[in-house]
Scaffold this active site. Structure first.
Site, PDB file in Angstrom:
ATOM      1  N   ARG A  94     -27.481 -32.843   0.045  1.00  0.00           N
ATOM      2  CA  ARG A  94     -27.936 -31.447  -0.103  1.00  0.00           C
ATOM      3  C   ARG A  94     -28.943 -31.355  -1.255  1.00  0.00           C
ATOM      4  O   ARG A  94     -29.958 -30.668  -1.148  1.00  0.00           O
ATOM      5  CB  ARG A  94     -26.743 -30.512  -0.380  1.00  0.00           C
ATOM      6  CG  ARG A  94     -27.177 -29.079  -0.651  1.00  0.00           C
ATOM      7  CD  ARG A  94     -26.016 -28.126  -0.898  1.00  0.00           C
ATOM      8  NE  ARG A  94     -26.513 -26.774  -1.170  1.00  0.00           N
ATOM      9  CZ  ARG A  94     -25.737 -25.718  -1.410  1.00  0.00           C
ATOM     10  NH1 ARG A  94     -24.415 -25.838  -1.395  1.00  0.00           N
ATOM     11  NH2 ARG A  94     -26.274 -24.535  -1.649  1.00  0.00           N
ATOM     12  N   ASP A 172     -20.384 -16.740   7.379  1.00  0.00           N
ATOM     13  CA  ASP A 172     -19.728 -15.696   6.582  1.00  0.00           C
ATOM     14  C   ASP A 172     -20.706 -14.787   5.832  1.00  0.00           C
ATOM     15  O   ASP A 172     -20.285 -13.872   5.152  1.00  0.00           O
ATOM     16  CB  ASP A 172     -18.793 -16.351   5.570  1.00  0.00           C
ATOM     17  CG  ASP A 172     -19.581 -17.212   4.597  1.00  0.00           C
ATOM     18  OD1 ASP A 172     -20.609 -17.776   5.006  1.00  0.00           O
ATOM     19  OD2 ASP A 172     -19.184 -17.310   3.425  1.00  0.00           O
ATOM     20  N   TYR A 264     -30.626 -14.200   3.175  1.00  0.00           N
ATOM     21  CA  TYR A 264     -31.413 -15.423   3.407  1.00  0.00           C
ATOM     22  C   TYR A 264     -32.874 -15.132   3.765  1.00  0.00           C
ATOM     23  O   TYR A 264     -33.710 -16.037   3.700  1.00  0.00           O
ATOM     24  CB  TYR A 264     -30.762 -16.292   4.487  1.00  0.00           C
ATOM     25  CG  TYR A 264     -29.644 -17.142   3.916  1.00  0.00           C
ATOM     26  CD1 TYR A 264     -29.910 -18.394   3.372  1.00  0.00           C
ATOM     27  CD2 TYR A 264     -28.335 -16.678   3.888  1.00  0.00           C
ATOM     28  CE1 TYR A 264     -28.905 -19.161   2.823  1.00  0.00           C
ATOM     29  CE2 TYR A 264     -27.317 -17.442   3.337  1.00  0.00           C
ATOM     30  CZ  TYR A 264     -27.605 -18.685   2.804  1.00  0.00           C
ATOM     31  OH  TYR A 264     -26.600 -19.438   2.247  1.00  0.00           O
TER      32      TYR A 264
HETATM   33  C1  G6P Z   1     -23.131 -18.557   2.327  1.00  0.00           C
HETATM   34  C2  G6P Z   1     -23.678 -18.995   3.650  1.00  0.00           C
HETATM   35  C3  G6P Z   1     -23.213 -20.378   3.958  1.00  0.00           C
HETATM   36  C4  G6P Z   1     -23.601 -21.311   2.843  1.00  0.00           C
HETATM   37  C5  G6P Z   1     -23.103 -20.816   1.526  1.00  0.00           C
HETATM   38  C6  G6P Z   1     -23.697 -21.648   0.414  1.00  0.00           C
HETATM   39  O1  G6P Z   1     -21.761 -18.438   2.392  1.00  0.00           O
HETATM   40  O2  G6P Z   1     -23.327 -18.167   4.694  1.00  0.00           O
HETATM   41  O3  G6P Z   1     -23.785 -20.775   5.157  1.00  0.00           O
HETATM   42  O4  G6P Z   1     -23.081 -22.590   3.083  1.00  0.00           O
HETATM   43  O5  G6P Z   1     -23.492 -19.491   1.332  1.00  0.00           O
HETATM   44  O6  G6P Z   1     -23.186 -21.260  -0.791  1.00  0.00           O
HETATM   45  P1  G6P Z   1     -23.330 -22.144  -2.095  1.00  0.00           P
HETATM   46  O7  G6P Z   1     -22.585 -21.346  -3.103  1.00  0.00           O
HETATM   47  O8  G6P Z   1     -22.735 -23.476  -1.769  1.00  0.00           O
HETATM   48  O9  G6P Z   1     -24.791 -22.239  -2.376  1.00  0.00           O
HETATM   49 MN    MN Z   2     -23.935 -19.209   6.619  1.00  0.00          MN
END
Ligand code: G6P
Ligand code: MN
Length: 441
Positions: A94, A172, A264
Site C-alpha cells: 500500500r 463502509d 473520495y
Molecule cells: C474507508 C474506505 C475503505 C478504506 C478505508 C481506509 O473506510 O471505505 O475502503 O479501506 O477507509 O482507511 P485508512 O484509515 O486505512 O486509510
Molecule cells: Mn471503501
C-alpha cells in the site's frame, strides 16, 4: 432466530478486533453460533485470534466455538457467512501504491488513480481464488466482500462469477459519512434513509430522509457549509488525515452544491491540490503502520498478557456494525436499506447495464433489491463514465495481460490525464509489483 456460523477471511487485518467488538455489540441482531478466523498468514492471524479469544470469552459466552485456521476446508465447510477483507501485498505494498504516483506529482491513494490500479491488479487473482475456494466448500454461504479497491474487485468478480447470487460487495464509506450526518441531525445512523448513486468511492447522496419521510438534505447541507464537517465514527474521529478529508466535503459542497459528495471525490475533483499537499515520506499507509496497526498490536499484547478485558480500552465502530446489519438483513430477510455495490441493469437508466454501481438496496434473503435511481444529470454521468471506463479497462488489462491497456486506463483517470506521466508511473509500478501482477505483454 437461527444462529449463524461466521468465517472472517483475511483475519490478520488491523480491523479484525474492531469487527469482533461489533459482533458483540450486534449479537441480538446477528446471533452467532461460531466464529472461525481464516488467513494465509498464520502469524499475523494468530495475534488477532489470541486477543479475540480473550474478548469473546468475557463478552460472548453464548458463542459455542471460536477457532482459527489456515486450512480452507476447515474454515469454509460449515459457513453460513464469510466476511472477506484481504489485502494482497499488505500495508508494505500500500505504501508503494501511494509513494510511486506522488513521486510523479500525482495523487497517491490506495483505491484511487494509479495506486488503486496497482492494488486492483494485485487483488483480483487472490479474490477469484478465494471465492472459488469458498464455493468449493460452502456453495450456499453468503460472501460479504469489502476487499479494496472494491470497484475494480467487484468488476472482476462480476465477470468471473456472473451467476453467483450470494456474493455481495460493500464499502463502509457511505455509512461513515452518514454517521456524521446523524450527528449533525441529533439522530442515529439507523434512523436515516439515504438516496445515493455512484461507483464505489465515487458517488453522491442526492437526498437524506428520516424513517418518517421527512427530507433532511437541506439541513445537512446548511450545517456543513456553515459549521464544516467532521468524522464522528470512533475509528476515525481523532485521526488528522480523516479530519482533513471530511473538511474537504465543505469545499466540494461549496463548489458543487447540488448533491452531497462521497469524501473520495476529493482526489478526482482536486487532484493537483491533493498531490501537492501529501508528504511522500508519511503517506496514509505509513500513518496506519505507525498509528492504527501499532495501537491494535499493543492492545492485543495487553489482552493476551492480562487474559481479561478488564483493563482494556475497547471501542465499537460503525464500520463493523454496518457490515453486520447488512448480513442480518440478508440472513433474516429484514429488508433494510443499505448502500451496496451491484450490477446496474437499468437502476441508473443512463449508465451501461453492466456497470457495477453503488446504490441503496433493500437487502432480502433473496439478495439485494436495488431501488431505481433513474436518469442522472450530465455532469455526474460524464465523471462516472470516465471512471467506469478506467475500472473496466484495468480489469480488461488483467485478463489480457496488456501493457497498453494499463496506459489507456491511467491516461483516462482524472488523477493522471497526461500520457508521459502515465507511462512513467506505470513503468515504476510494474517494477514494484513484480510477482504480484500478471506478466504484461
Ligand atoms: C474507508 C474506505 C475503505 C478504506 C478505508 C481506509 O473506510 O471505505 O475502503 O479501506 O477507509 O482507511 P485508512 O484509515 O486505512 O486509510
Ligand atoms: Mn471503501
Amino acid at each position: 432466530m437461527k444462529r449463524q456460523r461466521l468465517v472472517v477471511a483475511g483475519a490478520g487485518s488491523t480491523y479484525t478486533l474492531g469487527m469482533i467488538m461489533s459482533l458483540i455489540e450486534e449479537k441480538e441482531h446477528f446471533p452467532l453460533e461460531s466464529i472461525i478466523f481464516y488467513d494465509t498468514d498464520a502469524v499475523r492471524q494468530e495475534k488477532n485470534a489470541r486477543a479475540a479469544k480473550v474478548i469473546l470469552h468475557d463478552k460472548y459466552p453464548e458463542l459455542k466455538s471460536f477457532s482459527w485456521t489456515t486450512d480452507k476446508k476447515e474454515a469454509f465447510e460449515q459457513a453460513d457467512f464469510v466476511f472477506v477483507q484481504i489485502r494482497t501485498g499488505g500495508l508494505k505494498m500500500r505504501e508503494l501504491d501511494e509513494k510511486i504516483p506522488l513521486k510523479h506529482g500525482v495523487v497517491g491513494q490506495e483505491t484511487c488513480g494509479p495506486g488503486g490500479m496497482a492494488y486492483g491488479l494485485r487483488s483480483i487473482g487472490d479474490m477469484i481464488d478465494l471465492v472459488q475456494d469458498i464455493r468449493a466448500h460452502a456453495p450456499e454461504a453468503w460472501i460479504l466482500n469489502y476487499t479494496n479497491p472494491a470497484a475494480i474487485v467487484a468488476e472482476a468478480l462480476r465477470r468471473e462469477f456472473p451467476d453467483d447470487k450470494k456474493l455481495l460487495n460493500i464499502c463502509d464509506m457511505p455509512a461513515a459519512i452518514m454517521v456524521s450526518y446523524a450527528k449533525i441531525l441529533g439522530k442515529e445512523i439507523w434512523d436515516l434513509v439515504p438516496e445515493y448513486f455512484g461507483l464505489n468511492h465515487f458517488g453522491w447522496f442526492t437526498d437524506i430522509y428520516d424513517k418518517e419521510g421527512n427530507r433532511l438534505t437541506d439541513d445537512i447541507k446548511r450545517a456543513i457549509t456553515e459549521d464544516g464537517f467532521l468524522p464522528e465514527d470512533s475509528e476515525i474521529v481523532n485521526d488528522p488525515s480523516w479530519i482533513k478529508t471530511f473538511k474537504q466535503v465543505e469545499t466540494m459542497l461549496n463548489d458543487f452544491p447540488e448533491y452531497l459528495p462521497n469524501t473520495y471525490l476529493q482526489y478526482y475533483l482536486y487532484p493537483s491540490d491533493m498531490a501537492s499537499k501529501d508528504d511522500i515520506d508519511n503517506t496514509r499507509a505509513r500513518q496506519v503502520i505507525n498509528g492504527r496497526e501499532k495501537r491494535v498490536h499493543e492492545l492485543e499484547d495487553q489482552l493476551i498478557a492480562d487474559n481479561t478485558t478488564a483493563n482494556a480500552d475497547l471501542e465499537v465502530d460503525i464500520h463493523g456494525c454496518y457490515m453486520i446489519r447488512v448480513a442480518a438483513s440478508l440472513a433474516y430477510n429484514n429488508r433494510d436499506t443499505f448502500i451496496v455495490i451491484t450490477e446496474n441493469n437499468g437502476i441508473i437508466s443512463n449508465m451501461p447495464a453492466d456497470a457495477m454501481v453503488e446504490v441503496p438496496a433493500l437487502l432480502t434473503s433473496d439478495g439485494p433489491k436495488p431501488m431505481a435511481v433513474g436518469e442522472i444529470p450530465r455532469f455526474y454521468k460524464g465523471l462516472m463514465e470516465g471512471q467506469l471506463a478506467f475500472e473496466q479497462i484495468v480489469v480488461d488489462a488483467y485478463y489480457e495481460k496488456n501493457y497498453n491497456r494499463l496506459l489507456q486506463a491511467l491516461t483516462l483517470n482524472r488523477t493522471v490525464v497526461d500520457t508521459p506521466t502515465a507511462q512513467n508511473i506505470l513503468d515504476d509500478l510494474i517494477e514494484a509489483n513484480q510477482g504480484y501482477w500478471p506478466e504484461l505483454v
